[in-house]
Scaffold this motif. Structure first.
Motif, mmCIF file in Angstrom:
data_model
loop_
_atom_site.group_PDB
_atom_site.id
_atom_site.type_symbol
_atom_site.label_atom_id
_atom_site.label_comp_id
_atom_site.label_asym_id
_atom_site.label_seq_id
_atom_site.Cartn_x
_atom_site.Cartn_y
_atom_site.Cartn_z
ATOM 1 N N GLN A 2 0.832 -1.193 0.000
ATOM 2 C CA GLN A 2 0.000 0.000 0.000
ATOM 3 C C GLN A 2 0.872 1.251 0.000
ATOM 4 O OE1 GLN A 2 -2.558 -1.418 3.392
ATOM 5 N NE2 GLN A 2 -4.192 -0.743 2.021
ATOM 6 N N ASN A 3 0.265 2.368 -0.428
ATOM 7 C CA ASN A 3 1.058 3.548 -0.732
ATOM 8 C C ASN A 3 0.438 4.811 -0.150
ATOM 9 O OD1 ASN A 3 2.843 2.191 -2.981
ATOM 10 N ND2 ASN A 3 0.723 1.671 -3.488
ATOM 11 N N ILE A 4 1.284 5.670 0.435
ATOM 12 C CA ILE A 4 0.847 6.952 0.971
ATOM 13 C C ILE A 4 1.761 8.047 0.442
ATOM 14 C CG2 ILE A 4 2.182 6.542 3.088
ATOM 15 C CD1 ILE A 4 0.206 8.350 4.575
ATOM 16 N N PHE A 5 1.161 9.141 0.013
ATOM 17 C CA PHE A 5 1.872 10.322 -0.471
ATOM 18 C C PHE A 5 1.726 11.401 0.590
ATOM 19 C CE2 PHE A 5 2.214 14.390 -2.523
ATOM 20 C CZ PHE A 5 3.053 14.243 -3.613
ATOM 21 N N ILE A 6 2.840 11.996 1.030
ATOM 22 C CA ILE A 6 2.819 12.993 2.100
ATOM 23 C C ILE A 6 3.390 14.310 1.575
ATOM 24 C CG2 ILE A 6 3.547 13.558 4.442
ATOM 25 C CD1 ILE A 6 4.030 10.538 4.883
ATOM 26 N N SER A 7 2.575 15.344 1.578
ATOM 27 C CA SER A 7 3.085 16.663 1.194
ATOM 28 C C SER A 7 3.804 17.302 2.377
ATOM 29 C CB SER A 7 1.937 17.569 0.723
ATOM 30 O OG SER A 7 1.105 17.947 1.804
ATOM 31 N N GLY A 8 4.876 18.028 2.096
ATOM 32 C CA GLY A 8 5.641 18.635 3.186
ATOM 33 C C GLY A 8 6.169 17.604 4.162
ATOM 34 N N GLY A 9 6.587 16.462 3.652
ATOM 35 C CA GLY A 9 6.941 15.340 4.522
ATOM 36 C C GLY A 9 8.393 15.246 4.921
ATOM 37 N N ALA A 10 9.204 16.255 4.599
ATOM 38 C CA ALA A 10 10.635 16.162 4.879
ATOM 39 C C ALA A 10 10.993 16.465 6.332
ATOM 40 C CB ALA A 10 11.407 17.103 3.956
ATOM 41 N N SER A 11 10.034 16.963 7.104
ATOM 42 C CA SER A 11 10.315 17.295 8.500
ATOM 43 C C SER A 11 9.021 17.272 9.304
ATOM 44 C CB SER A 11 10.963 18.680 8.613
ATOM 45 O OG SER A 11 10.083 19.681 8.119
ATOM 46 N N GLY A 12 9.158 17.443 10.615
ATOM 47 C CA GLY A 12 7.995 17.600 11.477
ATOM 48 C C GLY A 12 7.013 16.443 11.453
ATOM 49 N N LEU A 13 5.727 16.798 11.445
ATOM 50 C CA LEU A 13 4.672 15.781 11.485
ATOM 51 C C LEU A 13 4.716 14.874 10.268
ATOM 52 C CD1 LEU A 13 1.657 17.955 12.714
ATOM 53 C CD2 LEU A 13 3.323 16.681 14.080
ATOM 54 N N VAL A 28 6.140 4.846 0.788
ATOM 55 C CA VAL A 28 5.861 6.216 1.207
ATOM 56 C C VAL A 28 6.496 7.209 0.235
ATOM 57 C CG1 VAL A 28 6.193 7.938 3.024
ATOM 58 C CG2 VAL A 28 5.716 5.554 3.633
ATOM 59 N N GLY A 29 5.697 8.169 -0.209
ATOM 60 C CA GLY A 29 6.209 9.258 -1.018
ATOM 61 C C GLY A 29 6.301 10.517 -0.179
ATOM 62 N N VAL A 30 7.501 11.048 -0.052
ATOM 63 C CA VAL A 30 7.719 12.299 0.672
ATOM 64 C C VAL A 30 8.100 13.369 -0.347
ATOM 65 C CG1 VAL A 30 9.267 13.514 2.249
ATOM 66 C CG2 VAL A 30 8.336 11.302 2.896
ATOM 67 N N ALA A 65 3.983 6.481 -10.709
ATOM 68 C CA ALA A 65 4.737 5.722 -11.699
ATOM 69 C C ALA A 65 5.483 4.577 -11.025
ATOM 70 C CB ALA A 65 5.726 6.633 -12.424
ATOM 71 N N VAL A 66 5.823 4.772 -9.755
ATOM 72 C CA VAL A 66 6.502 3.744 -8.972
ATOM 73 C C VAL A 66 5.496 2.742 -8.404
ATOM 74 C CG1 VAL A 66 7.985 3.324 -6.965
ATOM 75 C CG2 VAL A 66 8.338 5.365 -8.369
ATOM 76 N N THR A 67 4.289 3.212 -8.076
ATOM 77 C CA THR A 67 3.294 2.363 -7.411
ATOM 78 C C THR A 67 2.375 1.626 -8.386
ATOM 79 O OG1 THR A 67 1.568 4.059 -7.273
ATOM 80 C CG2 THR A 67 3.255 4.047 -5.545
ATOM 81 N N GLY A 68 2.602 1.801 -9.676
ATOM 82 C CA GLY A 68 1.707 1.181 -10.644
ATOM 83 C C GLY A 68 0.361 1.878 -10.733
ATOM 84 N N GLY A 69 0.340 3.171 -10.399
ATOM 85 C CA GLY A 69 -0.885 3.956 -10.479
ATOM 86 C C GLY A 69 -1.730 3.943 -9.225
ATOM 87 N N GLN A 70 -1.300 3.204 -8.207
ATOM 88 C CA GLN A 70 -2.107 3.069 -6.994
ATOM 89 C C GLN A 70 -1.765 4.150 -5.975
ATOM 90 O OE1 GLN A 70 -2.036 -0.849 -5.246
ATOM 91 N NE2 GLN A 70 -2.818 -0.134 -3.282
ATOM 92 N N LEU A 71 -2.794 4.721 -5.347
ATOM 93 C CA LEU A 71 -2.625 5.672 -4.250
ATOM 94 C C LEU A 71 -3.676 5.367 -3.200
ATOM 95 C CD1 LEU A 71 -1.179 8.183 -3.133
ATOM 96 C CD2 LEU A 71 -2.926 9.585 -4.257
ATOM 97 N N ASP A 72 -3.235 4.889 -2.047
ATOM 98 C CA ASP A 72 -4.160 4.516 -0.982
ATOM 99 C C ASP A 72 -4.480 5.690 -0.066
ATOM 100 O OD1 ASP A 72 -4.350 1.369 -1.166
ATOM 101 O OD2 ASP A 72 -2.254 1.914 -1.475
ATOM 102 N N ILE A 73 -3.483 6.535 0.212
ATOM 103 C CA ILE A 73 -3.686 7.690 1.093
ATOM 104 C C ILE A 73 -2.924 8.887 0.548
ATOM 105 C CG2 ILE A 73 -3.343 8.665 3.400
ATOM 106 C CD1 ILE A 73 -3.397 5.835 4.542
ATOM 107 N N LEU A 74 -3.602 10.014 0.479
ATOM 108 C CA LEU A 74 -2.918 11.294 0.320
ATOM 109 C C LEU A 74 -2.971 12.004 1.661
ATOM 110 C CD1 LEU A 74 -1.618 13.488 -1.575
ATOM 111 C CD2 LEU A 74 -3.830 14.601 -1.422
#
Length: 251
Positions: A2-13, A28-30, A65-74
């Motif tokens: 499963q896959n999660i994309f996180i905006s602003g994920g380089a620090s903090g929460l 995980v996509g950061v 492109a890495v997940t085969g088009g799948q996105l479980d959580i943004l």
């Protein structure tokens, strides 16, 4: 996987959330404007300016492109704060908060929708704040953008119900990140007690409901105090809520 994309994920929460989901075996996509020092075989990193529609589309295309088009959580995590009375803030500081915290969240939802609807049971998670429960002085613009997140979450939950996309948000009090380095009176009076790890754990729990009753929940606090504040605000008359918040936040 499963896959999660996180905006602003380089620090903090965002970074703590990335670590939690990586530990649970997720990809995980950061994506951020700054570099991410975290390294993991299931980590994908990239650039994202949440205020730019084209940047959102490029970042999500890169990750999927890495997940085969799948996105479980943004995870709409990116956020900024500028403290001070509104009358004293520079217009650029006001604009930045609205652009990142409100416009950026909306752009993220819009860009993620085509991917989320292809994955039954997917989630859109947006980071709100207990400051959006009742507008806080000295961080009025920030509070307003977080109240916006709450309204957007409710609206999209209805719009996207037919697509089996669950839309939720997280409403923590001050957490131990750079956002809490503020002169706002409420930060001093309430204290900064929540850790990024607690927020990450709450996001994990919120996106893994155990039954239909839990799945029907929309807004999530992190600590007992912010849960109480949220529930009390919705039961208390406006005059009472104003008195309570004045005591908590007035200088």
């Amino acid at each position: 996987m499963q896959n999660i994309f996180i905006s602003g994920g380089a620090s903090g929460l965002g970074l703590s959330t990335a670590k939690k989901f990586l530990a649970e075996g997720w990809r995980v996509g950061v994506y951020d404007l700054v570099d991410c020092d975290l390294q993991h075989e299931n980590l994908v990193v990239g650039r994202l300016d949440v205020t730019q529609p084209d940047s959102w589309e490029a970042a999500l295309a890169d990750f999927t492109a890495v997940t085969g088009g799948q996105l479980d959580i943004l995870d709409n995590n990116a956020g900024v704060i500028r403290d001070g009375n509104v009358a004293d803030l520079k217009p650029a500081d006001i604009s930045l908060q609205v652009q990142v915290n409100a416009y950026g969240v909306t752009l993220g939802a819009r860009a993620a929708y085509p991917y989320l609807k292809k994955t039954p049971g997917s989630h859109l998670v947006s980071m709100a704040s207990a400051s959006g429960i009742y507008g806080q002085p000295e961080i009025a613009t920030y509070s307003a953008t977080k109240a916006y997140v709450g309204a957007m979450t409710e609206a999209l939950g209805l719009e996207w119900r037919k697509d089996d996309i669950r839309v939720i948000d997280i409403w923590p009090l001050w957490a131990k990140t750079s956002l809490a380095e503020t002169s706002a009176t409420s930060a001093r009076r309430l204290g900064v007690h929540i850790t990024p790890e607690q927020v990450a754990e709450r996001i994990w729990e919120a996106t893994h409901p155990k039954n239909a009753w839990q799945r029907g929940r929309i807004h999530y606090g992190v600590s007992p105090l912010d849960e109480v504040l949220y529930r009390a605000r919705h039961m208390a008359p406006d005059r009472v809520a104003r008195i309570i918040n004045k005591a908590l936040s007035a200088g």
